[in-house]
Design an enzyme around this catalytic site. Structure first.
Site, short mmCIF file in Angstrom:
data_model
loop_
_atom_site.label_atom_id
_atom_site.label_comp_id
_atom_site.label_asym_id
_atom_site.label_seq_id
_atom_site.Cartn_x
_atom_site.Cartn_y
_atom_site.Cartn_z
N ASP A 98 0.82 -1.22 0.00
CA ASP A 98 0.00 0.00 0.00
C ASP A 98 0.85 1.27 0.00
O ASP A 98 0.33 2.37 0.08
CB ASP A 98 -0.95 0.01 1.21
CG ASP A 98 -0.21 -0.03 2.55
OD1 ASP A 98 1.04 -0.14 2.53
OD2 ASP A 98 -0.88 0.02 3.60
N GLY A 99 2.19 1.10 -0.07
CA GLY A 99 3.07 2.26 -0.06
C GLY A 99 3.32 2.80 1.33
O GLY A 99 4.09 3.75 1.51
N ASP A 157 -4.79 -6.57 4.22
CA ASP A 157 -4.76 -6.29 5.66
C ASP A 157 -5.81 -5.23 5.99
O ASP A 157 -5.62 -4.40 6.88
CB ASP A 157 -3.36 -5.83 6.08
CG ASP A 157 -3.08 -6.11 7.57
OD1 ASP A 157 -3.48 -7.18 8.06
OD2 ASP A 157 -2.46 -5.26 8.24
#
Length: 336
Positions: free
Chosen positions: A196-197, A221
């Site tokens: 997700d960076g 997650d």
């Protein structure tokens, strides 16, 4: 969870929450998933798990492959966003302790535990014999303990790099499983990554991918706040705060799950690694199917598989989602 629904909250109306999430994730290219419960008191598992049923997807929503129970048999030092007062060990009764905590394993597909716990080998063997995937995570295990867990049947690593000992050259810990020479012949260790960076720097994502490309499984997650506005939301027993793509336990800087959707993770992974489109898509389809042993039905476009597939544009944005050959979601002209 997602869209305001928290799978770790015990309600009598759990089913409507799971229905909502499975419906909403169709637009993000998810055709089947494992609802995840974070560390909770036994009463929550006893109330929630009997309300969960494995089912096929369709126009009503994505299919449910079974629950992922993340905790409570995890390390206090690496609990992350899991509530400490709910953590447990299985030192006394091994598998019986686990059974008493969860109540039932009928719809359970994955259990995340810390392999350094006493008697974990017995528990891993028993879960594996029942066809449940054992994942290592929220752990301070060294490499030898992680390798022993794999030799007893563990096949997955929960969100690599997050909530485990950092890579150290003299003892690489769980991360070392990616290049271990002690994996039983014919077995592959898979590892989840939250692409997700936020949770892993792109360089760490690239290191893992280059070390063991065939084991990479993209995981969201995702927590209840996914798909909602910034602000305060729940994660099981705790309150979390969402600020952009960052989610923290309220009042702290402890990361607590993600609000990135699966299609976002695929795009970020492809951009971060520069891998081929096929490679990015397989990390979200073929590899998780192989991990769960369902690659004869899911994760490929082979003859006689389930015909769950997506239409994507060149930038990997979902245009339409199909389950069992039937269109279940389509991007309309208004940008639905």
């Amino acid at each position: 969870g997602g869209f305001g629904v928290d799978f770790s909250l015990a309600t009598d109306d759990f089913k409507s929450g799971i229905d909502l999430v499975s419906q909403k994730i169709l637009s993000h290219g998810v055709t089947s998933f494992c609802p995840t419960l974070v560390t909770s008191p036994p009463s929550v598992y006893h109330q929630v798990l009997p309300q969960l049923s494995i089912r096929n997807g369709g126009a009503h929503g994505a299919g449910i492959l079974g629950a992922h129970l993340e905790g409570p048999f995890i390390s206090k030092e690496k609990k992350g966003a899991h509530p400490e007062h709910c953590l447990r060990t299985f030192e006394a009764g091994a598998f019986q302790d686990l059974l008493a905590t969860y109540g039932s394993l009928d719809c359970v597909r994955i259990v995340t535990l810390a392999p350094e716990m006493k008697r974990s080998s017995e528990v891993i063997r028993e879960l594996t014999q029942r066809g449940i995937c054992v994942s290592l995570g929220h752990s301070v295990a060294n490499l030898a303990q992680a390798e022993e867990a794999v030799q007893h049947g563990a096949t997955f690593i929960t969100h690599l790099f997050n909530a485990m000992l950092p890579f150290h050259h003299r003892d690489p810990g769980i991360v070392g499983l990616l290049t271990s020479d002690k994996i039983p012949a014919g077995r592959r260790v898979f590892y989840g990554m939250i692409s997700d960076g936020i949770h892993t720097n792109p360089a760490a994502l690239r290191i893992a991918h280059r070390a063991h490309p065939k084991g990479l499984v993209l995981v969201t997650d995702a927590i209840a706040g996914m798909g909602l506005a910034p602000g305060r939301h729940t994660l099981g027993q705790q309150v979390v705060e969402i600020d952009g793509l960052n989610t923290y336990i309220a009042g702290t800087k402890t990361l607590s799950g993600s609000v990135a959707t699966m299609d976002t993770c695929v795009r970020h992974f492809q951009e971060a690694t520069g891998c081929s489109v096929e490679t990015a898509l397989e990390a979200a389809s073929l590899h998780p199917a192989q991990l769960l042993g369902i690659e004869h039905k899911k994760g490929t476009l082979n003859y006689d598989s389930d015909a769950d597939f997506l239409m994507l544009n060149d930038d990997l944005y979902v245009q339409a989602t199909y389950i069992a050959g039937e269109e279940v979601w389509r991007q309309d002209a208004l940008g639905m």
